[in-house]
Structure formats: structure tokens, C-alpha cells
Design an enzyme around this catalytic site. Structure first.
Site, PDB file in Angstrom:
ATOM      1  N   THR A   9       0.855  -1.187   0.000  1.00 33.62           N
ATOM      2  CA  THR A   9       0.000   0.000   0.000  1.00 33.62           C
ATOM      3  C   THR A   9       0.891   1.237   0.000  1.00 33.62           C
ATOM      4  O   THR A   9       2.025   1.198   0.482  1.00 33.62           O
ATOM      5  CB  THR A   9      -0.926   0.035   1.242  1.00 33.62           C
ATOM      6  N   GLU A  39      -2.284  -1.904 -10.371  1.00 32.60           N
ATOM      7  CA  GLU A  39      -3.656  -1.556 -10.711  1.00 32.60           C
ATOM      8  C   GLU A  39      -4.613  -2.619 -10.182  1.00 32.60           C
ATOM      9  O   GLU A  39      -4.348  -3.819 -10.332  1.00 32.60           O
ATOM     10  CB  GLU A  39      -3.780  -1.471 -12.236  1.00 32.60           C
ATOM     11  N   ASP A  68      -7.529  -5.627   0.653  1.00 30.90           N
ATOM     12  CA  ASP A  68      -8.447  -4.878  -0.196  1.00 30.90           C
ATOM     13  C   ASP A  68      -9.763  -4.819   0.560  1.00 30.90           C
ATOM     14  O   ASP A  68     -10.179  -5.810   1.172  1.00 30.90           O
ATOM     15  CB  ASP A  68      -8.620  -5.522  -1.563  1.00 30.90           C
ATOM     16  N   TYR A 149     -15.309   6.262   4.517  1.00 36.05           N
ATOM     17  CA  TYR A 149     -16.740   6.326   4.787  1.00 36.05           C
ATOM     18  C   TYR A 149     -17.055   6.248   6.286  1.00 36.05           C
ATOM     19  O   TYR A 149     -18.219   6.126   6.673  1.00 36.05           O
ATOM     20  CB  TYR A 149     -17.460   5.179   4.060  1.00 36.05           C
ATOM     21  N   ASP A 150     -16.036   6.311   7.138  1.00 35.95           N
ATOM     22  CA  ASP A 150     -16.214   6.145   8.588  1.00 35.95           C
ATOM     23  C   ASP A 150     -17.361   6.977   9.186  1.00 35.95           C
ATOM     24  O   ASP A 150     -18.134   6.467   9.993  1.00 35.95           O
ATOM     25  CB  ASP A 150     -14.910   6.482   9.339  1.00 35.95           C
TER      26      ASP A 150
END
Ligand code: IMP
Length: 193
Positions: A9, A39, A68, A149-150
């Protein structure tokens, strides 16, 4: 014996979270080289985690770990799913788009999913684990911690959004936390001769 594990990452936040999960293990985590971009062409979390771990292991000649993850909203048939990171230019755009798509839908059920994969220096996947955390999408953001999105992901079990939890509390119930909890006992078997 300590083994090097390259984290597939570019996100230092993810490295910190992974370090917290693995702090009592015999692995030393390092970030992947910045110029090495992989990708995410897979259609599932598992496919993308395996792809990233495998490619980074092959490119660096070390053991590699990748995760992921993403958010699946029931009323949107699992969207944004593997496209969670690509759903907008930044976190606030992604949240605004999701809230717009969901509108006033009564069914706010959703889940965060995380798949973690570990590849050996030959690029072969030797371990894989999945974690899921069920929750609900709020109508408006709440809380300032975390990322992504926490602030709109509410966990009824804790009566808090991910963004209202301390990092430790989030780790104890989150999709990533559960995937690592499943992975850790298996990691020891990889280390033994
Ligand atoms: P990945 O780096 O491909 O796994 O991207 C996952 C995307 O899903 C991130 O960019 C976030 O938008 C979202 N995501 C994954 N895990 C979390 C989390 O714990 N909280 C909030 N958003 C998350």
C-alpha cells in the site's frame, strides 16, 4: 527470527493499522516502494488483495501483505464494493455520492468487507483471510476520527459510527480487525520451518 513483510500500500495510515495488528508478531513491516503501482483490476476484494500481495512480493523479492476493502450497501446491490476508493475524488465526494444514491431509502443496511492476503517471495499466495462488519448508513456524517466512509457507517452493536470510535475500539470490531484476527494464528504456521 524476524521476517520482513512488505505492505502493498502507499497509504501510511494502513501501514500504521497493520503495525498495530502485528505488533506482537515476528514480522517487521515496511512500505512498498513508492514507484511500484499495482492496478486493482480484480472484480472481488480477494482477487485484488491477492494480486497486490503477489505483484509486490515478486517485484521486491520479499514476503508481502496486501488488503483490499470496501463498503457494500444492501439497497444498492453491494455498490460501491470494490469501487469504494474510486467512487469519488476524495472522501467527502464519495460520502456525498453515496448519500445521494441511497436517498431516503428505508433499508440502510451495509457491510464493510476486508480481505488480507500474504504472498511468499515467489509471488505465491500462502494465506488469505476475510473480515466483515455489518452496520447501517446514516443520513448525515457523524464523528471526526478515521478515514473514508467512517462518519456515515454506524455500528448498532457499539451505538457509534466508525468515526466516533477510538482507533482501538474500531480495530476490535472492524472488518480489517476481524480479517487480521483470523490471519494472525495462521501467520505463525508460515514462520515455522
Ligand atoms: P483499498 O485501499 O482499495 O482497500 O480501498 C478501500 C476503500 O474503501 C478506501 O479508499 C475507503 O474509501 C473504503 N474503506 C475501506 N476500509 C475503510 C474503513 O475502515 N473506513 C472507511 N472507509 C474504508
Amino acid at each position: 527470527m524476524t521476517k520482513l513483510l512488505v505492505v502493498a500500500t502507499g497509504n501510511p495510515g494502513k501501514l500504521r493499522e497493520m503495525q498495530a495488528y502485528l505488533e506482537n508478531s515476528n514480522w517487521e513491516l515496511i512500505l512498498k516502494p513508492e514507484e511500484l503501482e499495482i492496478e486493482e483490476t480484480g472484480e472481488t476484494f480477494a482477487a485484488n488483495a491477492c494480486l497486490k500481495a503477489s505483484q509486490v512480493a515478486l517485484a521486491t523479492g520479499n514476503w508481502a501483505i496486501a488488503d483490499d476493502s470496501g463498503l457494500e450497501v444492501d439497497a444498492l446491490n453491494g455498490i460501491p464494493g470494490v469501487y469504494s476508493a474510486r467512487y469519488g475524488q476524495n472522501d467527502s465526494e464519495r460520502i456525498a455520492r453515496l448519500l445521494k444514491e441511497l436517498g431516503n431509502a428505508e433499508n440502510r443496511q451495509a457491510q464493510f468487507v476486508c480481505v488480507v492476503a500474504i504472498a511468499n517471495p515467489d509471488g505465491a499466495i500462502v494465506l488469505q483471510a476475510e473480515g466483515i462488519c455489518r452496520g447501517e448508513i446514516l443520513h448525515a456524517p457523524r464523528g471526526n476520527s478515521g478515514f473514508g466512509y467512517d462518519p456515515i457507517f454506524y455500528v448498532p452493536e457499539k451505538k457509534l459510527t466508525y468515526a466516533e470510535m477510538t482507533p482501538q475500539a474500531k480495530r476490535s470490531i472492524s472488518h480489517r480487525g476481524k480479517a487480521f484476527t483470523a490471519l494472525l494464528p495462521q501467520l505463525d504456521t508460515v514462520l515455522s520451518p
